[in-house]
Structure formats: structure tokens, C-alpha cells
Design a protein around this motif. Structure first.
Motif, PDB file in Angstrom:
ATOM      1  N   VAL A 142     -32.191 -59.313  33.727  1.00 19.41           N
ATOM      2  CA  VAL A 142     -31.338 -60.483  33.484  1.00 19.41           C
ATOM      3  C   VAL A 142     -32.010 -61.440  32.502  1.00 19.41           C
ATOM      4  O   VAL A 142     -31.367 -61.951  31.567  1.00 19.41           O
ATOM      5  N   ILE A 143     -33.312 -61.677  32.696  1.00 18.34           N
ATOM      6  CA  ILE A 143     -34.009 -62.593  31.786  1.00 18.34           C
ATOM      7  C   ILE A 143     -34.077 -61.999  30.382  1.00 18.34           C
ATOM      8  O   ILE A 143     -33.898 -62.709  29.375  1.00 18.34           O
ATOM      9  N   SER A 144     -34.326 -60.692  30.276  1.00 16.24           N
ATOM     10  CA  SER A 144     -34.439 -60.075  28.949  1.00 16.24           C
ATOM     11  C   SER A 144     -33.108 -60.084  28.201  1.00 16.24           C
ATOM     12  O   SER A 144     -33.083 -60.104  26.964  1.00 16.24           O
ATOM     13  N   LEU A 145     -31.983 -60.060  28.932  1.00 20.40           N
ATOM     14  CA  LEU A 145     -30.671 -60.077  28.275  1.00 20.40           C
ATOM     15  C   LEU A 145     -30.329 -61.444  27.681  1.00 20.40           C
ATOM     16  O   LEU A 145     -29.409 -61.542  26.852  1.00 20.40           O
ATOM     17  N   ALA A 146     -31.048 -62.470  28.108  1.00 22.20           N
ATOM     18  CA  ALA A 146     -30.742 -63.808  27.600  1.00 22.20           C
ATOM     19  C   ALA A 146     -30.936 -63.882  26.093  1.00 22.20           C
ATOM     20  O   ALA A 146     -30.145 -64.516  25.372  1.00 22.20           O
ATOM     21  N   GLY A 147     -31.996 -63.240  25.584  1.00 19.92           N
ATOM     22  CA  GLY A 147     -32.277 -63.317  24.148  1.00 19.92           C
ATOM     23  C   GLY A 147     -31.175 -62.743  23.283  1.00 19.92           C
ATOM     24  O   GLY A 147     -30.635 -63.439  22.400  1.00 19.92           O
ATOM     25  N   PRO A 148     -30.778 -61.479  23.466  1.00 15.51           N
ATOM     26  CA  PRO A 148     -29.716 -60.934  22.603  1.00 15.51           C
ATOM     27  C   PRO A 148     -28.360 -61.606  22.800  1.00 15.51           C
ATOM     28  O   PRO A 148     -27.588 -61.732  21.847  1.00 15.51           O
ATOM     29  N   ILE A 149     -28.049 -62.058  24.047  1.00 17.86           N
ATOM     30  CA  ILE A 149     -26.764 -62.731  24.264  1.00 17.86           C
ATOM     31  C   ILE A 149     -26.728 -64.052  23.511  1.00 17.86           C
ATOM     32  O   ILE A 149     -25.750 -64.366  22.800  1.00 17.86           O
ATOM     33  N   ASP A 150     -27.799 -64.864  23.636  1.00 17.89           N
ATOM     34  CA  ASP A 150     -27.846 -66.129  22.901  1.00 17.89           C
ATOM     35  C   ASP A 150     -27.808 -65.874  21.395  1.00 17.89           C
ATOM     36  O   ASP A 150     -27.110 -66.575  20.636  1.00 17.89           O
ATOM     37  N   GLY A 151     -28.589 -64.856  20.946  1.00 15.36           N
ATOM     38  CA  GLY A 151     -28.633 -64.583  19.513  1.00 15.36           C
ATOM     39  C   GLY A 151     -27.293 -64.110  18.971  1.00 15.36           C
ATOM     40  O   GLY A 151     -26.874 -64.530  17.877  1.00 15.36           O
ATOM     41  N   TYR A 152     -26.624 -63.227  19.739  1.00 14.54           N
ATOM     42  CA  TYR A 152     -25.324 -62.745  19.265  1.00 14.54           C
ATOM     43  C   TYR A 152     -24.309 -63.883  19.219  1.00 14.54           C
ATOM     44  O   TYR A 152     -23.510 -63.980  18.271  1.00 14.54           O
ATOM     45  N   ALA A 153     -24.324 -64.748  20.237  1.00 13.46           N
ATOM     46  CA  ALA A 153     -23.381 -65.866  20.239  1.00 13.46           C
ATOM     47  C   ALA A 153     -23.605 -66.755  19.015  1.00 13.46           C
ATOM     48  O   ALA A 153     -22.639 -67.158  18.340  1.00 13.46           O
ATOM     49  N   ALA A 154     -24.833 -67.076  18.709  1.00 14.48           N
ATOM     50  CA  ALA A 154     -25.121 -67.932  17.553  1.00 14.48           C
ATOM     51  C   ALA A 154     -24.729 -67.243  16.254  1.00 14.48           C
ATOM     52  O   ALA A 154     -24.152 -67.866  15.345  1.00 14.48           O
ATOM     53  N   TYR A 155     -25.041 -65.938  16.139  1.00 16.59           N
ATOM     54  CA  TYR A 155     -24.711 -65.225  14.903  1.00 16.59           C
ATOM     55  C   TYR A 155     -23.209 -65.072  14.748  1.00 16.59           C
ATOM     56  O   TYR A 155     -22.652 -65.292  13.663  1.00 16.59           O
ATOM     57  N   ALA A 156     -22.534 -64.695  15.848  1.00 15.48           N
ATOM     58  CA  ALA A 156     -21.091 -64.455  15.766  1.00 15.48           C
ATOM     59  C   ALA A 156     -20.320 -65.725  15.448  1.00 15.48           C
ATOM     60  O   ALA A 156     -19.324 -65.696  14.714  1.00 15.48           O
ATOM     61  N   LEU A 157     -20.771 -66.853  15.969  1.00 18.67           N
ATOM     62  CA  LEU A 157     -20.018 -68.101  15.802  1.00 18.67           C
ATOM     63  C   LEU A 157     -20.410 -68.891  14.564  1.00 18.67           C
ATOM     64  O   LEU A 157     -19.573 -69.599  13.989  1.00 18.67           O
ATOM     65  N   PHE A 158     -21.677 -68.781  14.140  1.00 17.40           N
ATOM     66  CA  PHE A 158     -22.145 -69.693  13.082  1.00 17.40           C
ATOM     67  C   PHE A 158     -22.706 -68.997  11.843  1.00 17.40           C
ATOM     68  O   PHE A 158     -22.798 -69.621  10.784  1.00 17.40           O
ATOM     69  N   ALA A 159     -23.091 -67.747  11.925  1.00 18.91           N
ATOM     70  CA  ALA A 159     -23.803 -67.143  10.803  1.00 18.91           C
ATOM     71  C   ALA A 159     -23.060 -65.985  10.154  1.00 18.91           C
ATOM     72  O   ALA A 159     -23.469 -65.539   9.075  1.00 18.91           O
ATOM     73  N   ALA A 160     -22.033 -65.469  10.795  1.00 18.62           N
ATOM     74  CA  ALA A 160     -21.286 -64.362  10.181  1.00 18.62           C
ATOM     75  C   ALA A 160     -20.646 -64.846   8.886  1.00 18.62           C
ATOM     76  O   ALA A 160     -20.005 -65.908   8.848  1.00 18.62           O
ATOM     77  N   ARG A 161     -20.769 -64.101   7.788  1.00 15.99           N
ATOM     78  CA  ARG A 161     -20.379 -64.591   6.465  1.00 15.99           C
ATOM     79  C   ARG A 161     -18.860 -64.628   6.272  1.00 15.99           C
ATOM     80  O   ARG A 161     -18.312 -65.580   5.696  1.00 15.99           O
ATOM     81  N   ASP A 162     -18.172 -63.596   6.708  1.00 15.65           N
ATOM     82  CA  ASP A 162     -16.732 -63.529   6.436  1.00 15.65           C
ATOM     83  C   ASP A 162     -15.929 -64.313   7.464  1.00 15.65           C
ATOM     84  O   ASP A 162     -15.197 -65.240   7.143  1.00 15.65           O
TER      85      ASP A 162
END
Length: 662
Positions: free
Chosen positions: A82-102
Motif C-alpha cells: 500500500v505504501i509503495s503504491l502511493a508513489g506511482p498513484i500520486d505521480g500518475y495523477a499529477a502527470y495526467a492532470l497537469f503535465a500531459a501535453r495534448d
């Protein structure tokens, strides 16, 4: 569950944990590449979560593989995942919402929701771990109900948080909850807040169950529970700190408190479940508590003195250097007595064996004084029926108090005044070296007294044995002299008397003259026998010319070449006789038993001692403990001297040192 199946499942969960870590690193990389490095690793304390995840997963894997039926191992693995999943979930949320180019990627809002609620999933396995450690069972049915209630509260709180209208934490504060249900608000949020608070209470209750379990435990179970002290003591502080910091939006404090707590729990619980160093845990915990409290108090005392010097003096400020000096002096003066008091209190609570041992030994020494059975007292104090006490004997040997040889094994040496006075053997399964050392320090004086008494008794026994051997040798020598007198001079004189009596009764003058002539020869032969016997007892050359003359006479009559080197002059008659007796017997032994071709005798007087050295070139193999050499040793020790014998495969060297005055 079999160990093989458990190993497969553990490997799968560890793979998920490692994959989650790699996924988290990849999402961070994508954020940096796309110019959103500010979102990469949404906290400066990501490494704490990595440590917590790795620690929980590693401890869980070890427990699950070695004890597949123990639930704590699997709970730790779940916590690590559960703790290890926090990193990719937070990272994907930030990338999907704020960093995706298109355009935003799908699932970004849902990932933001999970990232905002994931902390609640951490506390559920932690609470269960505390309820079930160390044996995998609840303390009682009531505590089982409390554990299930905590899980139910956490699950219900997580469920009610799904339709919540409350904004997410940064950086997702502007993202709408995709699962929001406006019709359930604000009642759902109010109930959720209450449930989340109750979840914190459940965590504290789980820690209380450990305290209760600890107070009820005995023996090995109590020692297992001591590892959890490292968690229970700071747990309320961590929980309160995390909640308060979260309420006031101090995210860094919340992260540190939560990560530190979830890191400590796996380590301490794993040590307890695996029974790690149970023989030493009491000492480790007591020492840790002592030094933590001591450091805290001393730092506080130092800071108080500095503050008083700077702010509270009515006559004005004290210079910083003077305030620091005063604080250091106060802290130093408190350190030693405070450490002893804290150590005693910590031992009384956490290291009861050491505490009871000190008090039992102290009471025994005070009540009985000299002559107590220290070994029995130490056995009772340390609860080790195999404990033995040995004392240094001669030739490097170790002896029990009754004189029997001491068995080798695990032991500690007891020193007093920079010398070893005793050796205590113990069983590591019953006690530890530090506890034995501390108990031995209390009894060191009595152990030293016993060593001295044992040494004195050994010396007395050696003296008695030496006297018995000397008395036996004297009786043997007396019988030899009686036999020599009876078979030699006595028979000759008796025959002379009979011949003279016969000649007188016969009356023949010629026969009388022949009897007188034969009697003269018999009388001279008897005189020679008596002189030889007297020389064996105390040669005339020794009385007239000293040791040098006596040894010259010995060399003239020796059948084996005797080389002399004598530099001593005249000595005390008793010393001369002892030296002549020792050399004479050594020479006779070399002639009769060693098959020597040459014997060398060196005699020198130096520094108030007479040094005798007899060396032969015989076949060697002399037994220092044989009856002949044992008699020599007794004779020398009676004269307060010492003897050493070296006998190899070729030749024997005997060296004796006798006191002879200046």
C-alpha cells in the motif's frame, strides 16, 4: 499454508512492491521531462516513504516465509504494498492532470482521489498488527471486538469519503472529486470526520492492548513484548502530531510523523515475532530508555541554565560563555547520579532480571558477610542453574571452590584491582554477558576473598602433602640406614666379637694371635662401612671444605664424567647441605636412569640466591611429577626455593634456586 506456497505469494507481493517503486520513479521522470519538476515527488520526504515501504515489505516477507500461518507477516506485506503504491498513484495523477501535453489522460481525477485518501489504508494494517503482535492472536474476545471495530470504522470512513465534496490536498486542490454526491452532504462529511477521529482512537486502543498484554505477560512472552516498547512509547506522540499537523496544514510535519511511525512498527514487531535476541532484549530496552531519558534531562537542564543566565537573572544578563559553562557544569554534576537512578528505574520496569539480581546479591552480601556461597547466590540471582564460578589455580588451570577442575564454556572474567580473580561460566539462553558482568561487579570483593581462601587452602594442602612426603622419605631413609648398619658394620662387629670370644675360651696363644689379626681387619672394614654411611648422611668434605670440596669429592667417585663450574664460596651449613643433597640426587638420577655420558654441574651465587644447574646428555623423558623428582621439589620448597625441570627427547636440565642471603 505450506512454506513453498507462502514463498510464491511473498515473491509476488515483493514484485508488486518493486514494480510500484519503478512506476513511481518513471512518473517522476515524465513530470521532469515535461517541465513539471515541481510536481515530481510531491513531497520532499519521499525517501521516508520508500524506507517505510521497504522496511514493512522486508519484515513481512521474512515473517511470512518462516511463519506462514502468522497474520502479522501478511499484514506487513500488505502495508508495504500500500505504501509503495502511493508513489506511482500520486505521480500518475499529477502527470495526467497537469503535465500531459495534448489533453488530460483518463483516470487522473480518480488517481487524485486515491492519492488524497490513501493514508487511511495505512492505519488499518498497523492497528491490526498491534492487536495481533506477537503471537498472532487477540488478547481476549473483547480486544477482538475492538480490533474488528477499528477495521469497520476505517472501512466505513473510507467509504463515506468517496462522495465527499471536500477539496483534495495540494496540488490537487482544484480537482473535483469524480465520485462526489451532493445529496449526501454535509451529513456524510460530518460522519466521515467522526469516523476518521475514531480511527485514530482505534490506533491508540491497539497500542493500549500491547500495554495490557505486556503487563500480563511473563517469561519469554514478556521478553518478546519488550521489543514493542520502542513503538508504544512514541506512538501517541506520532498520532497526535500527525493529526494536529494535518489539521493546521503542516504537511511536512504530518509526513515525518507518519513515516517515522510506520517505519518503527515493522522493525519492532518483526523482532518480537521472530524472537530476536530474547536473552538480550531486556538489557537493550532498559539501556535505550535510560540513555534517551538521561540525554533529554541533561539537555533540558543545560538549556534551562543558559536561559536563566540570559533572561531570568535579576542582576542583569550573564555572558553566553558563562551561561554555557554553568549549564555544562550542572549537566555534568547531574549525569552520574542521574544515570544510576534512571538505570535502576528502567531495570525495575524493563530489565527485572538485572534489577532483582542486584538487590538479591546486595542483600546476601549485607546479611551474611564473608563465607557466603557466592555461586549459589549468583545462580539464584541470574536464574541460571548451570552457572559456575572458577578461580585461578596453578599452571593456568581453573578450579571450582571445592578444588575440582572447572569446565570450559561461555564465560566472563571478573577483575579486581587490575587482576582476574574469578571466572563465571553461564548459559546464554538464561542470561547475557552484561547482566553477569554487573552482578559480578557487586560480588567482586567476596569473589576475591574466596579466591584468597582457596589459594591459602591449596597452599596449606600442598605444604601438608610435602610434609607427608618428607616424613615418608625420612622413614624410608631411616630404614635404609638401619638395614645398612645391620647388614654391614653390625654384622662385621658381631662376627669380630664372636671370634675373639671363641679364641679367649680356647686359650691357644697361636689361635689368639690369629684371632687378633683377623679382628683388626674386620674392625677396619667396619670402620670403612661406617665412614661410607656417614659420608652419605653428611660428607666430611662438605663440613670441612664447603660445597666446592664436596662436589669435587663427588666428581672423583662418579662413574660418569662430571664437569663442575662452582662459584659460590662458603655458605650457610643448611643451604650447603640442601644444595649438595639436590645436586647429589640429580647426579645419581642421571647416572642410574638417564644413561648419561656426561653431566655438567653449574653453581653460582647471585643477588642473594644460589642457582644450581644440573644438565645431562642422557635420553631424557624425566617425569617432573615422579616420586624421585617430587621428593627433590619438596626438599627445595621446604627451603623456600623453587625448582624447574626441562626434559626432552635428548637430555634433562634441572635448575634450582635457593635463598642464601647476600
Amino acid at each position: 499454508m505450506s512454506r513453498r506456497r507462502a514463498t510464491v505469494i511473498v515473491a509476488a507481493l515483493l514484485t508488486v512492491t518493486m514494480a510500484a517503486g519503478l512506476a513511481g520513479a518513471w512518473t517522476d521522470h515524465l513530470l521532469r521531462v515535461n517541465g513539471r519538476a515541481d510536481l515530481a515527488g510531491t513531497s520532499d520526504y519521499v525517501w521516508l516513504f520508500v524506507v517505510a515501504s521497504v522496511t514493512a515489505a522486508t519484515v513481512g516477507a521474512v515473517i511470512a516465509v518462516n511463519h506462514p500461518s502468522h497474520p502479522v507477516g501478511w499484514l506487513f506485506l500488505v502495508l508495504g504494498v500500500v505504501i509503495s503504491l502511493a508513489g506511482p498513484i500520486d505521480g500518475y495523477a499529477a502527470y495526467a492532470l497537469f503535465a500531459a501535453r495534448d489533453r488530460p489522460l483518463p483516470g487522473g481525477a480518480a488517481a487524485a482521489f486515491v492519492a488524497d485518501r490513501e493514508w487511511m489504508l495505512w492505519f488499518l494494517p498497523i492497528a491490526l498488527i498491534l492487536f495481533l503482535t506477537p503471537d498472532g492472536h487477540y488478547l481476549s474476545s473483547r480486544w477482538r471486538a475492538a480490533g474488528r471495530a477499528t477495521v469497520a470504522i476505517g472501512a466505513l470512513g473510507l467509504l463515506l469519503s468517496i462522495p465527499s465534496e471536500q477539496p483534495f490536498d495540494a496540488p490537487f486542490q482544484d480537482v473535483a472529486n469524480p465520485f462526489e454526491v451532493a445529496g449526501l452532504q454535509p451529513a456524510a462529511d460530518l460522519v466521515k470526520t467522526v469516523l476518521v477521529s475514531l480511527l485514530g482512537v482505534g490506533l491508540i486502543v491497539s497500542a493500549v492492548s500491547l500495554v495490557v498484554r505486556f503487563r500480563r505477560s511473563r517469561g519469554e512472552e514478556r521478553r518478546r513484548m519488550l521489543w514493542l516498547v520502542l513503538v508504544v512509547l512514541p506512538m501517541p506522540v506520532f498520532v497526535v502530531l500527525a493529526y494536529v499537523a494535518s489539521y493546521y496544514d503542516h504537511d511536512s510535519v504530518t509526513v515525518v510523523a507518519s513515516a517515522a511511525f510506520v517505519t518503527l512498527v515493522p522493525i519492532a514487531a518483526g523482532l518480537s515475532v521472530l524472537r530476536f535476541r530474547l536473552y538480550d532484549v531486556e538489557r537493550i530496552v532498559a539501556t535505550t530508555v535510560t540513555w534517551v531519558l538521561l540525554s533529554t534531562i541533561l539537555v533540558a537542564a543545560y538549556a534551562l541554565m543558559v536561559w536563566l543566565g540570559a533572561r531570568a537573572m535579576p542582576s542583569g544578563h550573564v555572558s553566553p560563555a558563562a551561561g554555557a559553562t554553568i549549564g555544562a557544569v550542572v549537566a555534568a554534576s547531574l549525569a552520574f547520579p542521574l544515570r544510576r537512578w534512571l538505570q535502576d528505574q528502567a531495570d525495575r520496569r524493563f530489565n527485572r532480571r538485572a534489577y532483582d539480581a542486584r538487590h538479591l546479591i546486595g542483600s546476601a552480601l549485607a546479611a551474611q558477610g564473608a563465607g557466603i556461597d557466592v555461586e549459589a547466590v549468583l545462580r539464584e540471582a541470574l536464574a541460571d542453574p548451570t552457572l559456575t564460578v572458577a578461580y585461578p589455580g596453578g599452571d593456568g588451570a581453573w578450579l571450582r571452590a571445592d578444588g575440582s577442575p572447572a569446565a570450559s564454556g561461555v564465560h566472563i572474567d571478573v577483575q579486581r584491582h587490575d587482576r582476574v580473580v574469578a571466572r563465571i561460566g553461564y548459559d546464554p539462553e538464561h542470561t547475557d554477558a552484561d547482566t553477569v558482568h554487573r552482578a559480578a561487579e557487586l560480588a567482586a570483593a567476596e569473589l576475591d576473598n574466596i579466591r584468597l581462601r582457596a589459594e591459602l587452602a591449596q597452599r596449606i594442602e600442598e605444604i601438608d602433602a610435602s610434609r607427608r612426603r618428607l616424613a615418608a622419605a625420612q622413614r624410608k631413609e631411616r630404614r635404609r640406614i638401619e638395614r645398612d648398619l645391620h647388614d654391614g658394620a653390625q654384622q662385621q662387629l658381631l662376627a669380630l666379637a664372636m671370634d675373639l670370644q671363641t679364641a679367649r675360651l680356647n686359650g691357644d696363644p697361636e689361635r689368639m694371635r690369629q684371632a687378633l689379626a683377623d679382628g683388626s681387619d674386620s674392625a677396619r672394614a667396619a670402620v670403612r662401612d661406617l665412614r661410607a654411611l656417614a659420608n652419605g648422611l653428611h660428607p666430611a668434605a662438605l663440613a670441612d671444605g664447603g660445597l666446592t670440596a664436596a662436589l669435587d669429592d663427588l666428581a672423583r667417585h662418579s662413574p660418569v664424567p662430571l664437569r663442575l663450574h662452582v662459584e659460590c664460596g662458603r655458605l650457610d651449613p643448611g643451604t650447603e647441605f640442601t644444595a649438595w643433597s639436590v645436586i647429589g640426587e640429580a647426579v645419581v638420577n642421571a647416572q642410574k636412569h638417564a644413561g648419561a655420558h656426561t653431566i655438567r654441574v653449574d653453581v653460582a651465587r647471585e643477588n642473594g640466591h644460589l642457582r644450581l644447574n644440573v644438565c645431562d646428555d642422557g635420553h631424557g623423558g624425566a617425569n617432573p611429577d615422579g616420586p624421585g623428582l617430587r621428593g627433590l621439589r619438596d626438599r627445595i620448597e621446604t627451603a623456600r626455593g623453587r625448582l624447574s625441570i626441562v626434559s626432552g627427547t635428548a637430555g634433562t636440565t634441572l635448575e634450582a634456586v635457593l635463598p642464601c642471603g647476600s
